[in-house]
Write an enzyme that holds these catalytic residues in place. Structure first.
Site, PDB file in Angstrom:
ATOM      1  N   CYS A  97      59.900  56.677  38.707  1.00 47.16           N
ATOM      2  CA  CYS A  97      60.020  55.417  37.986  1.00 47.16           C
ATOM      3  C   CYS A  97      60.754  54.412  38.852  1.00 47.16           C
ATOM      4  O   CYS A  97      61.744  54.764  39.507  1.00 47.16           O
ATOM      5  CB  CYS A  97      60.780  55.649  36.680  1.00 47.16           C
ATOM      6  SG  CYS A  97      60.946  54.175  35.654  1.00 47.16           S
ATOM      7  N   HIS A 152      53.329  56.602  30.363  1.00 42.12           N
ATOM      8  CA  HIS A 152      54.650  56.354  30.948  1.00 42.12           C
ATOM      9  C   HIS A 152      55.112  54.936  30.625  1.00 42.12           C
ATOM     10  O   HIS A 152      56.253  54.726  30.177  1.00 42.12           O
ATOM     11  CB  HIS A 152      54.562  56.568  32.465  1.00 42.12           C
ATOM     12  CG  HIS A 152      55.832  56.295  33.203  1.00 42.12           C
ATOM     13  ND1 HIS A 152      56.573  57.289  33.815  1.00 42.12           N
ATOM     14  CD2 HIS A 152      56.502  55.137  33.448  1.00 42.12           C
ATOM     15  CE1 HIS A 152      57.636  56.753  34.386  1.00 42.12           C
ATOM     16  NE2 HIS A 152      57.611  55.444  34.188  1.00 42.12           N
ATOM     17  N   GLU A 153      54.229  53.946  30.824  1.00 42.60           N
ATOM     18  CA  GLU A 153      54.602  52.546  30.576  1.00 42.60           C
ATOM     19  C   GLU A 153      54.765  52.275  29.083  1.00 42.60           C
ATOM     20  O   GLU A 153      55.651  51.525  28.670  1.00 42.60           O
ATOM     21  CB  GLU A 153      53.576  51.590  31.197  1.00 42.60           C
ATOM     22  CG  GLU A 153      53.383  51.730  32.698  1.00 42.60           C
ATOM     23  CD  GLU A 153      54.682  51.692  33.501  1.00 42.60           C
ATOM     24  OE1 GLU A 153      55.656  51.046  33.056  1.00 42.60           O
ATOM     25  OE2 GLU A 153      54.718  52.312  34.575  1.00 42.60           O
ATOM     26  N   HIS A 160      58.104  53.176  27.956  1.00 43.55           N
ATOM     27  CA  HIS A 160      59.091  52.143  28.279  1.00 43.55           C
ATOM     28  C   HIS A 160      59.225  51.128  27.145  1.00 43.55           C
ATOM     29  O   HIS A 160      60.324  50.661  26.845  1.00 43.55           O
ATOM     30  CB  HIS A 160      58.713  51.391  29.555  1.00 43.55           C
ATOM     31  CG  HIS A 160      59.227  52.004  30.813  1.00 43.55           C
ATOM     32  ND1 HIS A 160      60.575  52.180  31.061  1.00 43.55           N
ATOM     33  CD2 HIS A 160      58.581  52.457  31.918  1.00 43.55           C
ATOM     34  CE1 HIS A 160      60.739  52.727  32.265  1.00 43.55           C
ATOM     35  NE2 HIS A 160      59.542  52.911  32.796  1.00 43.55           N
TER      36      HIS A 160
END
Length: 196
Positions: A119, A161-162, A165
């Site tokens: 990351c 993954h994003e 966030h």
């Protein structure tokens, strides 16, 4: 579309600290005030706000910046707790970066894949994470048009993954969460191979 709170004076100041050719500062998990932003559940952004185009341009410059280049970036990583991310589309010709405004992952495949993740907001740490092999995502473009698609493979991993966030979840949180679970390997007659 759900009405969104307009961008604040502070958010606009971050976006316009530089022009569209300049990368933005990437928030780090080791800095307490920055970690607080990274752990925030983000709010929606108005896709038709003319300032969003500048934010996307600067986020692209950030994720494509030299030695620290990545394959995706989310708005909280540049200090804006808003629901927007960019992802490199390994599933498309020439692997373009695309942006996703107010995305929602509405379906996750039960079949998982495991791979190392890193990351831009967590320096020098890579660990194995299980992610769904495929996802269905909905999102908006700059004109406010709504889209939906199913994405598989490595691009689906980046999207997950994003998307995490945007919900205040880092990949290191997933590592801790997954240590408690048991996973079984599935043997495929023809193995799936993804070139990364």
């Amino acid at each position: 579309m759900i009405p969104c709170n307009p961008l604040t004076t502070e958010e606009l100041a971050l976006i316009f600290e530089g022009d569209q050719t300049q990368p933005m500062y990437v928030y780090q998990d080791g800095v307490p005030d920055e970690l607080q932003v990274l752990k925030t559940n983000c709010t929606e952004i108005d896709p038709q706000d003319t300032n969003v185009k500048m934010l996307i341009a600067r986020m692209y410059k950030t994720v494509a910046d030299g030695d620290r280049a990545g394959v995706g970036i989310a708005a909280p990583q540049v200090g804006l707790a808003r629901r927007l991310f960019l992802v490199k589309r390994f599933d498309k010709a020439n692997e373009p970066f695309e942006f996703f405004i107010n995305p929602q992952i509405v379906w996750y495949s039960a079949v998982l894949q495991q791979g190392d993740e890193g990351c831009l907001s967590i320096e020098d740490r890579y660990e194995a994470v299980y992610r769904s092999l495929a996802v269905q995502i909905t999102y908006f473009d700059l004109e406010g048009n709504h889209y939906q698609e199913v994405v598989e493979g490595y691009t689906a991993v980046i999207m997950q993954h994003e998307y995490d966030h945007l919900n205040g979840i880092l990949f290191t949180d997933r590592v801790v969460e997954q240590e408690e679970r048991q996973y079984e390997d599935a043997t495929l007659e023809t193995p799936l191979v993804y070139e990364v």
